[in-house]
Every structure is written in structure tokens, then in C-alpha cells.
Design a protein around this motif. Structure first.
Motif, PDB file in Angstrom:
ATOM      1  N   PRO A  63     -47.492 -13.510 -88.449  1.00 58.44           N
ATOM      2  CA  PRO A  63     -46.593 -14.651 -88.672  1.00 58.44           C
ATOM      3  C   PRO A  63     -45.179 -14.189 -89.000  1.00 58.44           C
ATOM      4  CG  PRO A  63     -48.063 -14.325 -90.548  1.00 58.44           C
ATOM      5  CD  PRO A  63     -48.530 -13.382 -89.489  1.00 58.44           C
ATOM      6  N   VAL A  64     -44.210 -14.843 -88.396  1.00 57.34           N
ATOM      7  CA  VAL A  64     -42.814 -14.501 -88.625  1.00 57.34           C
ATOM      8  C   VAL A  64     -42.009 -15.794 -88.729  1.00 57.34           C
ATOM      9  CG1 VAL A  64     -42.930 -12.288 -87.430  1.00 57.34           C
ATOM     10  CG2 VAL A  64     -42.371 -14.347 -86.151  1.00 57.34           C
ATOM     11  N   SER A  65     -40.872 -15.703 -89.396  1.00 61.42           N
ATOM     12  CA  SER A  65     -39.951 -16.829 -89.485  1.00 61.42           C
ATOM     13  C   SER A  65     -38.854 -16.632 -88.453  1.00 61.42           C
ATOM     14  CB  SER A  65     -39.345 -16.921 -90.891  1.00 61.42           C
ATOM     15  OG  SER A  65     -38.277 -17.835 -90.900  1.00 61.42           O
ATOM     16  N   ILE A  66     -38.751 -17.561 -87.502  1.00 54.58           N
ATOM     17  CA  ILE A  66     -37.750 -17.447 -86.456  1.00 54.58           C
ATOM     18  C   ILE A  66     -36.342 -17.443 -87.054  1.00 54.58           C
ATOM     19  CG2 ILE A  66     -36.793 -18.547 -84.393  1.00 54.58           C
ATOM     20  CD1 ILE A  66     -39.501 -17.273 -83.963  1.00 54.58           C
ATOM     21  N   LYS A  67     -36.135 -18.238 -88.111  1.00 54.74           N
ATOM     22  CA  LYS A  67     -34.813 -18.298 -88.726  1.00 54.74           C
ATOM     23  C   LYS A  67     -34.399 -16.943 -89.273  1.00 54.74           C
ATOM     24  CE  LYS A  67     -32.115 -20.995 -92.032  1.00 54.74           C
ATOM     25  NZ  LYS A  67     -32.113 -22.127 -92.982  1.00 54.74           N
ATOM     26  N   LYS A  68     -35.322 -16.219 -89.914  1.00 50.37           N
ATOM     27  CA  LYS A  68     -35.005 -14.906 -90.451  1.00 50.37           C
ATOM     28  C   LYS A  68     -34.787 -13.900 -89.329  1.00 50.37           C
ATOM     29  CE  LYS A  68     -37.455 -15.473 -94.839  1.00 50.37           C
ATOM     30  NZ  LYS A  68     -38.548 -14.987 -95.713  1.00 50.37           N
ATOM     31  N   ILE A  69     -35.554 -14.031 -88.248  1.00 52.49           N
ATOM     32  CA  ILE A  69     -35.446 -13.091 -87.133  1.00 52.49           C
ATOM     33  C   ILE A  69     -34.074 -13.179 -86.474  1.00 52.49           C
ATOM     34  CG2 ILE A  69     -36.249 -12.700 -84.762  1.00 52.49           C
ATOM     35  CD1 ILE A  69     -39.054 -13.277 -85.789  1.00 52.49           C
ATOM     36  N   LEU A  70     -33.582 -14.395 -86.283  1.00 51.80           N
ATOM     37  CA  LEU A  70     -32.316 -14.570 -85.585  1.00 51.80           C
ATOM     38  C   LEU A  70     -31.123 -14.161 -86.432  1.00 51.80           C
ATOM     39  CD1 LEU A  70     -32.894 -17.958 -83.738  1.00 51.80           C
ATOM     40  CD2 LEU A  70     -33.071 -15.640 -82.833  1.00 51.80           C
ATOM     41  N   GLY A  71     -31.297 -14.098 -87.748  1.00 51.53           N
ATOM     42  CA  GLY A  71     -30.234 -13.613 -88.617  1.00 51.53           C
ATOM     43  C   GLY A  71     -29.056 -14.568 -88.708  1.00 51.53           C
ATOM     44  N   PRO A  72     -27.917 -14.080 -89.241  1.00 55.48           N
ATOM     45  CA  PRO A  72     -26.725 -14.931 -89.366  1.00 55.48           C
ATOM     46  C   PRO A  72     -26.233 -15.376 -87.987  1.00 55.48           C
ATOM     47  CG  PRO A  72     -26.499 -12.906 -90.662  1.00 55.48           C
ATOM     48  CD  PRO A  72     -27.703 -12.723 -89.798  1.00 55.48           C
ATOM     49  N   ILE A  73     -25.862 -16.650 -87.880  1.00 51.97           N
ATOM     50  CA  ILE A  73     -25.434 -17.207 -86.599  1.00 51.97           C
ATOM     51  C   ILE A  73     -24.039 -17.797 -86.762  1.00 51.97           C
ATOM     52  CG2 ILE A  73     -25.951 -18.861 -84.772  1.00 51.97           C
ATOM     53  CD1 ILE A  73     -28.886 -18.688 -85.623  1.00 51.97           C
ATOM     54  N   SER A  74     -23.109 -17.317 -85.970  1.00 52.58           N
ATOM     55  CA  SER A  74     -21.731 -17.771 -86.047  1.00 52.58           C
ATOM     56  C   SER A  74     -21.551 -19.083 -85.298  1.00 52.58           C
ATOM     57  CB  SER A  74     -20.808 -16.706 -85.451  1.00 52.58           C
ATOM     58  OG  SER A  74     -19.529 -17.221 -85.202  1.00 52.58           O
ATOM     59  N   PRO A  75     -20.844 -20.066 -85.885  1.00 54.20           N
ATOM     60  CA  PRO A  75     -20.540 -21.300 -85.152  1.00 54.20           C
ATOM     61  C   PRO A  75     -19.803 -21.036 -83.845  1.00 54.20           C
ATOM     62  CG  PRO A  75     -20.072 -21.587 -87.487  1.00 54.20           C
ATOM     63  CD  PRO A  75     -20.370 -20.134 -87.287  1.00 54.20           C
ATOM     64  N   ALA A  76     -18.946 -20.011 -83.830  1.00 53.45           N
ATOM     65  CA  ALA A  76     -18.223 -19.677 -82.601  1.00 53.45           C
ATOM     66  C   ALA A  76     -19.194 -19.243 -81.506  1.00 53.45           C
ATOM     67  CB  ALA A  76     -17.203 -18.575 -82.878  1.00 53.45           C
ATOM     68  N   THR A  77     -20.262 -18.530 -81.884  1.00 50.08           N
ATOM     69  CA  THR A  77     -21.272 -18.138 -80.896  1.00 50.08           C
ATOM     70  C   THR A  77     -21.992 -19.355 -80.355  1.00 50.08           C
ATOM     71  OG1 THR A  77     -21.613 -15.977 -81.958  1.00 50.08           O
ATOM     72  CG2 THR A  77     -23.375 -16.792 -80.530  1.00 50.08           C
ATOM     73  N   LEU A  78     -22.363 -20.277 -81.237  1.00 48.61           N
ATOM     74  CA  LEU A  78     -23.083 -21.472 -80.804  1.00 48.61           C
ATOM     75  C   LEU A  78     -22.231 -22.358 -79.900  1.00 48.61           C
ATOM     76  CD1 LEU A  78     -24.938 -22.442 -84.093  1.00 48.61           C
ATOM     77  CD2 LEU A  78     -25.914 -21.412 -82.040  1.00 48.61           C
ATOM     78  N   ASP A  79     -20.919 -22.355 -80.121  1.00 40.90           N
ATOM     79  CA  ASP A  79     -20.048 -23.170 -79.282  1.00 40.90           C
ATOM     80  C   ASP A  79     -20.100 -22.749 -77.817  1.00 40.90           C
ATOM     81  OD1 ASP A  79     -19.270 -24.794 -81.334  1.00 40.90           O
ATOM     82  OD2 ASP A  79     -17.386 -23.749 -81.737  1.00 40.90           O
ATOM     83  N   ASN A  80     -20.501 -21.508 -77.555  1.00 45.19           N
ATOM     84  CA  ASN A  80     -20.633 -21.053 -76.168  1.00 45.19           C
ATOM     85  C   ASN A  80     -21.740 -21.794 -75.423  1.00 45.19           C
ATOM     86  OD1 ASN A  80     -18.620 -19.065 -76.488  1.00 45.19           O
ATOM     87  ND2 ASN A  80     -20.096 -17.614 -77.319  1.00 45.19           N
ATOM     88  N   TYR A  81     -22.641 -22.425 -76.163  1.00 43.64           N
ATOM     89  CA  TYR A  81     -23.794 -23.080 -75.549  1.00 43.64           C
ATOM     90  C   TYR A  81     -23.664 -24.605 -75.540  1.00 43.64           C
ATOM     91  CZ  TYR A  81     -25.263 -18.423 -77.005  1.00 43.64           C
ATOM     92  OH  TYR A  81     -25.316 -17.073 -77.234  1.00 43.64           O
ATOM     93  N   ASN A  82     -22.499 -25.121 -75.934  1.00 43.01           N
ATOM     94  CA  ASN A  82     -22.289 -26.562 -75.861  1.00 43.01           C
ATOM     95  C   ASN A  82     -22.323 -27.024 -74.407  1.00 43.01           C
ATOM     96  OD1 ASN A  82     -21.963 -26.676 -78.639  1.00 43.01           O
ATOM     97  ND2 ASN A  82     -19.733 -26.547 -78.549  1.00 43.01           N
ATOM     98  N   LEU A  83     -22.926 -28.176 -74.174  1.00 42.69           N
ATOM     99  CA  LEU A  83     -23.043 -28.693 -72.815  1.00 42.69           C
ATOM    100  C   LEU A  83     -21.732 -29.333 -72.366  1.00 42.69           C
ATOM    101  CD1 LEU A  83     -26.567 -30.394 -72.893  1.00 42.69           C
ATOM    102  CD2 LEU A  83     -25.976 -28.084 -72.167  1.00 42.69           C
ATOM    103  N   PRO A  84     -21.469 -29.338 -71.066  1.00 44.59           N
ATOM    104  CA  PRO A  84     -20.297 -30.055 -70.551  1.00 44.59           C
ATOM    105  C   PRO A  84     -20.404 -31.541 -70.893  1.00 44.59           C
ATOM    106  CG  PRO A  84     -21.240 -28.624 -68.855  1.00 44.59           C
ATOM    107  CD  PRO A  84     -22.207 -28.645 -69.991  1.00 44.59           C
TER     108      PRO A  84
END
Length: 389
Positions: free
Chosen positions: A72-93
Motif C-alpha cells: 500500500p502506498v499513498s499517491i499524494k506522498k509519491i507525487l511529492g510537492p506539486i507546483s501550481p505553475a506545473t499544473l497550469d500546463n495541463y489546463n484544458l483549452p
């Protein structure tokens, strides 16, 4: 006397009738009949109100504990710190967002074994997109003479005229110099996530702070759930939430007011491409795998028929070489790989793994490697069975 300014312009779409409405939440609202009469919705005939899709679990909201081969693993811990700027790359048109939303009926069982049912937003195309969740603070000035509002324009894309009050409403824009716009400008300057077109308000908290005598402070929190409400129901819920700030009697003694919105946003799923090389002795061509953040490297390869059992691996637990794998326990080293590039896209090694592979710093245990660290996408090149090279 304060009033609520509401305007709408009907447009026809292949999916739903769209209504552009401006939300200035204040004392009073335009009658529901204005909106309902302009946009009718066909009878449901006892069918579920929306298409259903698998439950979306995502970064900030109810992240699961996932089981990978009994580890068992926690996906949130695995992905680590996530930058809002990184997530903005995945915003839909913007042109695709309104058609990308859907809703689903979810039944939950509490510890008391009581079942509760609620409707949640989800991605219509769950293979390509996912639903993210985040919170935005909107400070509310207490000296607004014309009534307190959020200053958010809403667009209803599903549910106009439904008797049960269900629907899908998204943010269409922000009112110039409104409370939400001022908050967004501050959040952007601070590098934090803010409100954008296509977001949907899932819930709202009103936090009121009052002085308690000469010292101390009293805090009151009011909450409304607005996920999957149609326009009329959402306006009513948000208006009721803000009513203490629009009633002079209740406003007395309030020193600070903040609305905290929980927003949901559609984003495309990041993709990680794995180029996998076999030892020259095996005479096999390279393979290309496409994975998503949170995928375990060992499990991804095994499910695709890629052999990882290195007969030359020396076990870390003292058992003889070639005595089998440990079932992703991180002890047998039979799943060791050599990372040529893209190692920063893998979850960092723990201390035990570092100690086991300290003589070969490019090596990783595939069973302890999850892709998409930091929710980043890119390419990773690895060599399997590195002892045979």
C-alpha cells in the motif's frame, strides 16, 4: 436598498442550452421563474440525471491509498510537492471545457455502515482528463455599501429548469474590480492557484471573526455545498451563505470576513514516456511505454509482459541468488534498472534503496519507483537487467 443584478444571453449548444449569468450575491435575487422559463429541460423519465463515470481521485481531494502488488502506498506522498505553475500546463483549452464536464452518483458507506449518496463532478473522458481540486480565499470588505457579493460570472452548461435543482455550473469570468478579481490578482502575484474560466464551485465556507471582549477572538464558520447544483440553486446557496454580511443586525461585531471556495478544475492527464532498452545479449528492440503520474514502474512493466527477473541479482536479505523475487518488498534487487535520463521524473529513493544501490548510483529498484514525481511529464530512458550489460 441593495439589489441583485442578473443578466443572461441564451445560446444553443449540441450538449445543452447555455445561459450567461452574472452573480452579484446580495439581499435579493431575480425570481427563479425568469431563468426557468427561458431554459426548459426535458423530463428525466426516471433515468439517472447524468452519465456516470469511474470516481475521479486527484491531487488535493480524497486521494486514495492505492494497493500495488500488496504494497500500500499513498499517491499524494509519491507525487511529492506539486507546483501550481506545473499544473497550469495541463489546463484544458477554454473551447473544450464545457463539453468535458460530467457528473456521477456516488454512494459512500460510513463507519456506522450507513450509506449516503451524493452527486459529484467528474471528467467525461476519464482516460484523458482528471478533476483537480483546490481552495481559494476571497477576503470580503465589510464597508461595501451596495451589498456584499463575490463578483463571479457563472455559466450554466447543464440543468436549466430542472425541478430537483441539479446541474453543472462553471465560472465564466470575474467582475471587474470585484472581490474575486482582487483576490485572484493577489494569488497570481504570490504564485498560487486562482480562479479561471471553466472552474466549478464545489463548496464555500464563510469565516467570520469577531472580537471577544478586550482580548481573544471568536470564529464562526458557515458552509454550503454547491457541487452539481444548477444556477438557481447555486445562487440561492451562496446568497444564503453571505446573508450575515448583508444584514446590518448580524454585521455588528464582525471584524473580518473571508469566503473560502473549494473549486474543481478539469485538467488533462500528464503523460510520461518510458523508453526501455534490453541487454544486447537478448537481441530485442527497445520498447516505448506511456504511463501516467503515480504509476509504479515495476507493475507497469510486468503487466505488459516485460521480464524483470534478473538471475544475477544478489538479494539484500541474505537469501541465495536466484531464489525468486520478494513481491515488491525492495529486498531481492531482481527488478533493478539503470536510468539513463529522466531520473527526476521518478519518486526519490528511500534510505534503504540508497544503501542497497550505493555502488551503482544510476540504478533504481523498479518496485520502489513511481513515475510523474511533482506531477511532471516527460521522457525516461532505462536499461533493464543492468547486470547483463
Amino acid at each position: 436598498m441593495s439589489t441583485c443584478a442578473i443578466s443572461f444571453t441564451p445560446k444553443l449548444s449540441t450538449f445543452a442550452q447555455l445561459a450567461l449569468v452574472m452573480l452579484y450575491v446580495a439581499n435579493t435575487f431575480a425570481p427563479n421563474s425568469i431563468f426557468a422559463s427561458a431554459f426548459s429541460y426535458p423530463p428525466r423519465n426516471n433515468k439517472p440525471p447524468f452519465k456516470t463515470h469511474p470516481l475521479e481521485n486527484h491531487r488535493n481531494c480524497r486521494l486514495p491509498t492505492t494497493q500495488l502488488n500488496e504494497q500500500p502506498v499513498s499517491i499524494k506522498k509519491i507525487l511529492g510537492p506539486i507546483s501550481p505553475a506545473t499544473l497550469d500546463n495541463y489546463n484544458l483549452p477554454p473551447s473544450t471545457i464545457s463539453e468535458g464536464w460530467a457528473a456521477q452518483i456516488v454512494t459512500k458507506t460510513a463507519k456506522s455502515l450507513d450509506e449516503t449518496t451524493e452527486i459529484q463532478l467528474c471528467a467525461k473522458n476519464a482516460e484523458e482528463n482528471y478533476v483537480d481540486s483546490f481552495r481559494v480565499d476571497i477576503p470580503i470588505p465589510l464597508d461595501q455599501p451596495s451589498g456584499v457579493g463575490l463578483g463571479i460570472e457563472l455559466l450554466e452548461i447543464e440543468g436549466g429548469g430542472r425541478e430537483d435543482g441539479l446541474g453543472i455550473v462553471i465560472v465564466n469570468g470575474l467582475v471587474s474590480e470585484g472581490n474575486a478579481e482582487r483576490a485572484v490578482n493577489f494569488l497570481k502575484s504570490d504564485g498560487k492557484e486562482s480562479i479561471m474560466y471553466g472552474d466549478s464551485i464545489a463548496s464555500a465556507d464563510l469565516i467570520l471573526k469577531r472580537k471577544k471582549g478586550s482580548i481573544g477572538e471568536n470564529m464562526e464558520i458557515l458552509t454550503v455545498r454547491t457541487e452539481c447544483l444548477n444556477y438557481d440553486s447555486m445562487v440561492e446557496a451562496l446568497g444564503g451563505l453571505l446573508s450575515p454580511l448583508n444584514e446590518d443586525n448580524n454585521k455588528v461585531g464582525i471584524d473580518e470576513a473571508t469566503v473560502v471556495l473549494t473549486l474543481k478544475r478539469l485538467r488533462r492527464r500528464p503523460k510520461i514516456q518510458i523508453k526501455l532498452n534490453y541487454p544486447p545479449s537478448q537481441n530485442l528492440p527497445p520498447e516505448i511505454l506511456e504511463l501516467k503520474p503515480g504509476d509504479n514502474l515495476r507493475m507497469a512493466m510486468l503487466t505488459r509482459g516485460i521480464k524483470l527477473k534478473d538471475p544475477l541479482a544478489q538479494r539484500y536479505d541474505g537469501k541465495p541468488t536466484g531464489s525468486g523475487n520478494c513481491g515488491s518488498g525492495g529486498l531481492c534487487r531482481t527488478c533493478a534498472i539503470s536510468v539513463r535520463n529522466g531520473g527526476d521524473l521518478l519518486s526519490p529513493p528511500k534510505e534503504n534503496e540508497k544503501k542497497m544501490l550505493e555502488a551503482t548510483p544510476r540504478w533504481r529498484l523498479a518496485c520502489k519507483s513511481w513515475v510523474g514525481y511533482g506531477m511532471k511529464e516527460g521522457e525516461i530512458t532505462i536499461d533493464v537487467n543492468p547486470r547483463q550489460w
